[in-house]
Design a protein around this motif. Structure first.
Motif, short mmCIF file in Angstrom:
data_model
loop_
_atom_site.label_atom_id
_atom_site.label_comp_id
_atom_site.label_asym_id
_atom_site.label_seq_id
_atom_site.Cartn_x
_atom_site.Cartn_y
_atom_site.Cartn_z
N GLY A 91 0.69 -1.52 0.15
CA GLY A 91 -0.16 -0.18 -0.25
C GLY A 91 0.98 1.13 0.19
N THR A 92 1.82 0.63 -0.03
CA THR A 92 3.07 2.43 -0.12
C THR A 92 2.97 2.66 -1.87
N GLY A 93 3.38 4.09 -2.24
CA GLY A 93 3.52 4.48 -3.27
C GLY A 93 4.52 4.08 -3.99
N ASP A 108 8.53 4.01 -1.43
CA ASP A 108 8.29 4.90 0.06
C ASP A 108 8.59 4.01 1.14
N ARG A 109 8.96 2.60 0.69
CA ARG A 109 9.32 1.25 1.61
C ARG A 109 10.60 1.62 2.25
N GLY A 110 11.29 2.15 0.87
CA GLY A 110 12.56 2.18 1.24
C GLY A 110 14.02 1.74 0.13
N ASP A 111 13.09 1.47 -1.45
CA ASP A 111 13.75 0.61 -2.21
C ASP A 111 14.79 2.23 -3.20
N LEU A 112 16.05 2.04 -4.15
CA LEU A 112 15.28 3.21 -4.56
C LEU A 112 17.03 1.99 -5.31
N ALA A 113 16.78 2.79 -6.50
CA ALA A 113 17.63 1.79 -8.45
C ALA A 113 17.60 3.05 -8.92
N ARG A 121 19.96 -0.87 -12.14
CA ARG A 121 21.03 -1.07 -10.67
C ARG A 121 20.16 -0.41 -9.10
N LYS A 122 19.80 -1.19 -8.09
CA LYS A 122 20.01 -0.91 -6.77
C LYS A 122 20.49 -0.16 -6.37
N LEU A 123 20.72 0.89 -5.08
CA LEU A 123 21.84 1.92 -4.42
C LEU A 123 21.44 1.85 -3.82
N ALA A 124 22.59 1.19 -3.00
CA ALA A 124 22.75 0.85 -1.48
C ALA A 124 22.72 1.81 -0.44
N SER A 127 19.26 1.94 5.65
CA SER A 127 17.41 0.83 5.23
C SER A 127 16.52 1.85 6.32
N LEU A 128 15.81 3.13 5.47
CA LEU A 128 15.25 3.39 6.03
C LEU A 128 13.06 4.01 5.45
N GLU A 129 12.45 3.96 5.15
CA GLU A 129 11.42 4.02 4.48
C GLU A 129 11.65 6.17 4.24
N ILE A 130 12.05 5.82 2.51
CA ILE A 130 12.34 6.94 2.02
C ILE A 130 10.42 7.90 1.75
N LYS A 131 10.83 8.97 2.04
CA LYS A 131 9.70 10.74 2.16
C LYS A 131 10.08 10.97 0.71
#
Length: 185
Positions: A91-93, A108-113, A121-124, A127-131
């Motif tokens: 349910g997050t964006g 929103d749950r913290g995935d970043l690529a 490429r996934k960026l390290a 491990s926090l929620e991204i606003k």
């Protein structure tokens, strides 16, 4: 409208599209109606692909990317290629920010690529929620806002250079300035 000529594309869907995207080179157009994506060749109005269960799309260079509650997909084949998937829709964006050479993908749950012509490429990061996240127009720096922090990343530092090599290439060694490879026929 291109060169003064109008181009009409007949939609296959019975739903009105809520998103229309044009590829950077102007040769393809994608629409989203409900949870169905259609992509057409602009010059001939030929329907190239239809994908289901995708809610939003945008082009990153020549590749069309889409997302739904489960993650991101590159839509460059008949079957979408998954990226950054979760087991359950939470349910997050999911957010896709296109720029000249690619796109920034984040949830929103913290995935970043970072997506470009070389792939995703996934960026390290922590491990926090991204606003919120943003990328400069040239695709060289990103800013990521967490609950109480703002992190700015220089992508030249977090994305190592990659080089296309033939499939049958073997890495033999590495010096401070050269990679030594062997390609067999």
């Amino acid at each position: 409208v291109s060169g003064g000529d109008r181009r009409t594309i007949n939609l296959v869907s019975t739903s009105t599209p809520h998103a229309v995207r044009i590829s950077p080179d102007g040769t393809r157009v994608a629409t989203v109606a409900g949870w169905v994506v259609h992509e057409w060749k602009v010059e001939t109005s030929e329907l190239l692909h239809t994908w289901e269960r995708i809610s939003e799309v945008d082009y990153a260079g020549d590749v069309l990317y889409g997302h739904n509650g489960y993650g991101f997909y590159s839509l460059d084949r008949a079957t979408p290629t998954p990226h950054l998937l979760t087991k359950h829709a939470v349910g997050t964006g999911n957010h896709l920010i296109p720029f000249r050479r690619g796109a920034l993908l984040y949830s929103d749950r913290g995935d970043l690529a970072y997506a470009n012509a070389d792939g995703v490429r996934k960026l390290a990061h922590r491990s926090l929620e991204i606003k919120r996240a943003a990328i400069d127009g040239g695709g060289t720096q990103i800013a990521v806002a967490f609950d109480r922090d703002l992190v700015v990343m220089d992508l030249d530092q977090v994305l190592p250079p990659s080089f296309a090599v033939p499939r049958n290439t073997e890495l033999l060694g590495l010096t401070s300035s050269h990679a030594v490879v062997r390609t067999t026929v």
